[in-house]
Design a protein around this motif. Structure first.
Motif, short mmCIF file in Angstrom:
data_model
loop_
_atom_site.label_atom_id
_atom_site.label_comp_id
_atom_site.label_asym_id
_atom_site.label_seq_id
_atom_site.Cartn_x
_atom_site.Cartn_y
_atom_site.Cartn_z
N THR A 144 0.83 -1.20 0.00
CA THR A 144 0.00 0.00 0.00
C THR A 144 0.87 1.25 0.00
O THR A 144 1.80 1.38 0.78
N LEU A 145 0.56 2.18 -0.90
CA LEU A 145 1.24 3.47 -0.95
C LEU A 145 0.35 4.49 -0.26
O LEU A 145 -0.79 4.71 -0.66
N VAL A 146 0.88 5.11 0.78
CA VAL A 146 0.17 6.18 1.48
C VAL A 146 0.91 7.47 1.18
O VAL A 146 2.10 7.59 1.45
N THR A 147 0.20 8.44 0.58
CA THR A 147 0.86 9.64 0.08
C THR A 147 0.01 10.87 0.32
O THR A 147 -1.22 10.78 0.44
N THR A 148 0.65 12.02 0.39
CA THR A 148 -0.04 13.27 0.66
C THR A 148 -0.77 13.79 -0.57
O THR A 148 -0.45 13.43 -1.70
N VAL A 149 -1.75 14.66 -0.30
CA VAL A 149 -2.55 15.28 -1.36
C VAL A 149 -2.46 16.79 -1.18
O VAL A 149 -2.59 17.31 -0.06
N GLY A 150 -2.25 17.51 -2.28
CA GLY A 150 -2.19 18.97 -2.18
C GLY A 150 -1.83 19.60 -3.50
O GLY A 150 -1.72 18.93 -4.54
N THR A 151 -1.64 20.93 -3.45
CA THR A 151 -1.20 21.70 -4.59
C THR A 151 -0.03 22.56 -4.14
O THR A 151 0.38 22.52 -2.99
#
Length: 399
Positions: free
Chosen positions: A173-180
């Motif tokens: 499982t890849l857990v990654t941040t979300v944003g701009t």
């Protein structure tokens, strides 16, 4: 979820102060988990990488003799690759590979337009490119097994570029941040499926998400501007800070402890980078505490690590390493190591840092161009060396 604020006072704090007055020697270090004692005592092939303005030095971890020096960019960051030999040097080209055994600052570069966080877990080393939002996943042993070329990689590119971080868990499982580029909102968990990633869970409850740490039982914590975000057993859980603005930006973890120690800032307008409180997040019990430290215990993001007995070791601006028991939230010891110091004007400025290889801590003292090796179990300063350069960042590897 339990939310409260605690002030470290009474016997524990007084014990630390009494140790300061008696002049006991000591130190601290940085690790994701407490290391093997025999290894931590030092071996002849252990190497340290130290960055300074315009260069990098490879140093023998036992004698602190400079083995080799390399010209580099004015400011570089150092991250152990996790294979016991290589260091990822963040430069304008990307993640450049430093081989501490040869030693050689190689021509191997994992391309990135904005090389950022490096995370090591479950046999994978994960590189995040802030400039493109691309996550690059590498087998941690890949460089050791390659023929002088870059090993095979797996990538994932976020919808928007941002200052982020990713981790790959044991099940892939890849857990990654979300944003701009303008804002960061949360994280997403993705499962690999054929040639694409399948979204398994997500959360948008983590404004300003930053930093990552993995505690026992693969409990992953991210810092938020109003608390912290936990990913565990396939689900996200939000912890809310006791202050409207309660930022955690870095997680200091041990993979043998369920308790995460995080930094904490509750004044968005505060000047400087010194902090005076920590968060304690019990990922098993589901509790979130803020612990206010005594006035003399102030630190930056480079100055908190985990070490023996899963304690946290805080290199404070008073020159001592204060030992925090994460279970009780109390300071239980203090080891004077370096002279008192002031916080940096900019986070990139050279200021004291601490890393660890098991039970041995390595403490930089930029004002003295010095590096100290400290036995964290006893507080004894084992070795000290002074250099012709001012140490900035430091990473530990073994060849």
């Amino acid at each position: 979820m339990k939310r409260q604020t605690r002030l470290v006072t009474g016997a524990a704090a007084l014990a630390g102060l009494s140790l300061l007055m008696t002049g006991c020697a000591g130190g601290g270090g940085t690790a994701d988990a407490a290391g093997d004692t025999d290894t931590a005592r030092g071996s002849s092939d252990a190497r340290i990488a130290v960055s300074y303005e315009g260069g990098i030095a490879v140093i023998d971890a036992e004698t602190l003799e400079v083995v080799e020096q390399f010209d580099s960019e004015q400011f570089t960051r150092l991250n152990a690759f996790g294979d016991g030999r290589h260091v990822a040097v963040t430069t304008s080209r990307g993640f450049q590979v430093l081989d501490t055994a040869t030693p050689e600052l190689t021509d191997l570069v994992f391309d990135a337009t904005g090389a950022g966080h490096v995370v090591r877990h479950a046999g994978k080393t994960v590189l995040f490119d802030d400039g493109t939002g691309t996550t690059t996943v590498v087998d941690t042993e890949g460089l050791l097994q390659s023929d002088g070329s870059l090993p095979e990689t797996q990538t994932y590119t976020a919808e928007s570029a941002h200052h982020g971080v990713s981790i790959v868990l044991d099940d892939g499982t890849l857990v990654t941040t979300v944003g701009t580029e303008e804002s960061r909102t949360g994280a997403v968990a993705l499962h690999p499926h054929d040639d694409h990633w399948h979204e398994a869970a997500s959360s948008d409850e983590c404004p300003g998400i930053h930093g990552e740490g993995t505690a026992a039982d693969e409990a992953v914590i991210f810092g938020c501007e109003n608390g912290a975000l936990l990913f565990h057993d396939g689900e996200f859980t939000k912890f809310t800070a006791p202050d409207d603005y309660g930022r955690m930006g870095n997680a200091y973890v041990s993979e043998t402890s369920p308790i995460v120690v995080g930094d904490y800032k509750n004044d968005p307008d505060a000047e400087g980078y010194l902090l005076n409180a920590v968060t304690l997040i019990d990922t098993a019990a589901g509790t979130y505490d803020v612990v206010d430290l005594p006035d003399e215990v102030q630190y930056t993001f480079r100055d908190v690590v985990r070490g023996p007995d899963d304690n946290a070791y805080i290199l404070s601006s008073d020159g001592s390493i204060h030992v925090l028991d994460p279970t009780s939230g109390e300071l239980v010891d203090a080891f004077p190591v370096i002279d008192p110091w002031e916080g940096p004007s900019e986070w990139q400025d050279a200021h004291p840092a601490i890393v660890t290889d098991g039970e041995v801590g390595y403490v930089t003292e930029p004002s003295a161009n010095a590096l100290h090796v400290v036995d964290l179990a006893t507080g004894e300063v084992l070795t000290t060396a002074e250099f012709e350069f001012t140490p900035n960042e430091v990473a530990v590897a073994q060849s």
